[in-house]
Scaffold this motif. Structure first.
Motif, PDB file in Angstrom:
ATOM      1  N   SER A 166      36.200  87.607  17.742  1.00  0.00           N
ATOM      2  CA  SER A 166      36.418  87.972  16.345  1.00  0.00           C
ATOM      3  C   SER A 166      35.486  89.075  15.874  1.00  0.00           C
ATOM      4  O   SER A 166      35.738  89.708  14.846  1.00  0.00           O
ATOM      5  N   LEU A 196      32.312  89.325   9.834  1.00  0.00           N
ATOM      6  CA  LEU A 196      32.621  88.898  11.191  1.00  0.00           C
ATOM      7  C   LEU A 196      31.352  88.712  12.010  1.00  0.00           C
ATOM      8  O   LEU A 196      31.177  87.707  12.710  1.00  0.00           O
ATOM      9  N   ILE A 315      43.057  88.252  17.132  1.00  0.00           N
ATOM     10  CA  ILE A 315      42.162  87.336  16.419  1.00  0.00           C
ATOM     11  C   ILE A 315      42.958  86.355  15.570  1.00  0.00           C
ATOM     12  O   ILE A 315      42.688  85.149  15.543  1.00  0.00           O
ATOM     13  N   CYS A 344      35.044  83.955  10.384  1.00  0.00           N
ATOM     14  CA  CYS A 344      35.270  85.123  11.236  1.00  0.00           C
ATOM     15  C   CYS A 344      36.747  85.517  11.270  1.00  0.00           C
ATOM     16  O   CYS A 344      37.099  86.694  11.159  1.00  0.00           O
ATOM     17  N   VAL A 345      37.609  84.522  11.436  1.00  0.00           N
ATOM     18  CA  VAL A 345      39.039  84.795  11.532  1.00  0.00           C
ATOM     19  C   VAL A 345      39.576  85.373  10.224  1.00  0.00           C
ATOM     20  O   VAL A 345      40.355  86.329  10.215  1.00  0.00           O
ATOM     21  N   GLY A 348      38.495  88.948   9.788  1.00  0.00           N
ATOM     22  CA  GLY A 348      39.300  89.818  10.623  1.00  0.00           C
ATOM     23  C   GLY A 348      40.693  90.039  10.068  1.00  0.00           C
ATOM     24  O   GLY A 348      41.264  91.121  10.181  1.00  0.00           O
TER      25      GLY A 348
END
Length: 375
Positions: A166, A196, A315, A344-345, A348
């Motif tokens: 990610s 991220l 991702i 993080c996802v 992204g």
């Protein structure tokens, strides 16, 4: 607006005209370029000054701008990507010999392409020395990424791998700018990339299954993945091949050295002592089918979108992987770790792809004039 047009006199000689026109008329004005001298510019296509349409960067939900073909390629890739990581994890669980699994997947993909080409179901390029030379570095990145991927899955949980993946757009955005002609990300995108990175650091701090060997393989995978993503995009843009041809070249050229290295990977004893059963054979077989589909979908998507957007799609696919992993696996991250992973996802997902870098208006007009007159 200044528009450049190429015209030809009765003797067939070309001349160039620069004139001012209205924006609506400019869109219909074409620069006819000799297809033999300028093969990258299709004959009969218009070349007008850069306008706002060139800067449109669709999100994954903008189906009309993306086009139905690209949208379905994304869905195809998402399906393969979401399942591939989990199936590989199961495969190395039942067969703790990652190099053997990878070699089997590559060999099965090569065989499938050859059979399909022989039967007339698909078209694959024949092996040519010039194309093979350009694919050498593709294979280096491809094999390095896959081997490191297998080692990560053998030594760490799936969430660890996903989190590190990610954070790759942070590096790829700069690579897009340096080598692939993209502009740098805007403020919103830089903010997403920083989140991220912070999410990845937070996950590492709370990961209960922290292993130095696993993180060594993760860092190695990071290097190979970045190189592979950028260079393969460059090859897709510059080397004219069918998509099945790319699949054939990449898998065959990776299979041969890996097969030669297999006896030296200390996996023969593991395979000899392994209790082969339905689950081990079934997961290996399924991983081969998914490996072929993943390779095909990957090259389709790499050709259709930018390197960074390709990574962002991957991702987002991992959200499904997390759900599947939590449902079937007993070795997943802690709630705090999963929370950092989701951060993080999400970061992204909200990343906004940078547009292609364009020279200033005057330089653009001069370039159009030079192209039209260079006959």
């Amino acid at each position: 607006m200044v528009v450049v047009a190429a015209t030809a006199d009765s003797n067939g000689k070309s001349s160039c005209i620069m004139k001012k026109t209205q924006p609506a008329a400019a869109a219909a004005t074409a620069v006819m370029v000799d297809a033999e001298k300028h093969p990258l510019i299709p004959q009969g296509k218009a070349i007008a000054a850069h306008d706002k349409d060139d800067e449109q960067q669709p999100s994954l939900l903008d189906v009309k701008i993306l086009g139905s073909r690209t949208f379905f390629i994304i869905l195809y890739y998402a399906f393969c990507s979401s399942l591939m990581l989990v199936i590989n994890k199961l495969a190395v669980y039942y067969i703790p010999a990652p190099t053997f699994i990878l070699s089997t997947q590559l060999g099965a993909s090569v065989a499938a392409v050859l059979i399909g080409d022989w039967a007339g179901w698909l078209v694959a390029d024949r092996m040519e020395w010039g194309k093979a030379l350009k694919f050498v570095w593709v294979v280096v990145g491809f094999v390095g990424t896959l081997v490191a991927n297998m080692k990560v899955l053998q030594n760490a949980n799936v969430e660890t791998f996903i989190t590190f993946r990610s954070s790759t757009p942070l590096v790829l955005s700069v690579c897009d700018y340096i080598w692939l002609g993209r502009a740098l990300p805007n403020i919103r995108s830089w903010s997403c990339l920083v989140v991220l990175l912070l999410g990845s650091v937070g996950y590492v701090m709370v990961d209960a299954d922290f292993k130095m060997t696993a993180y060594f393989w993760l860092l190695l995978w990071y290097v190979f993945f970045t190189f592979d993503t950028v260079y393969v995009k460059h090859v897709c843009d510059t080397v004219e091949m069918t998509n099945w041809g790319r699949v054939y070249y990449a898998n065959l050229m990776a299979f041969v050295p890996l097969l030669l290295a297999l006896p030296f990977m200390n996996e023969c004893a593991i395979l000899m002592s392994l209790n082969w059963n339905f689950y081990s054979v079934a997961t290996l077989t399924l991983s081969c089918f998914l490996g072929l589909a993943m390779s095909h979908a990957s090259y389709l998507l790499r050709e259709a979108v930018s390197a960074t957007l390709f990574t962002i799609v991957g991702i987002i696919c991992k959200v499904v992987t997390v759900i599947i992993n939590v449902m079937i696996w007993d070795k997943h991250a802690s709630p705090a770790g999963i929370a950092f992973l989701l951060v993080c996802v999400l970061a992204g997902t909200f990343y906004e792809q940078a547009p292609k870098r364009v020279v200033n208006k005057q330089q653009h007009q001069d370039l159009l004039l030079a192209v039209a007159c260079n006959r």
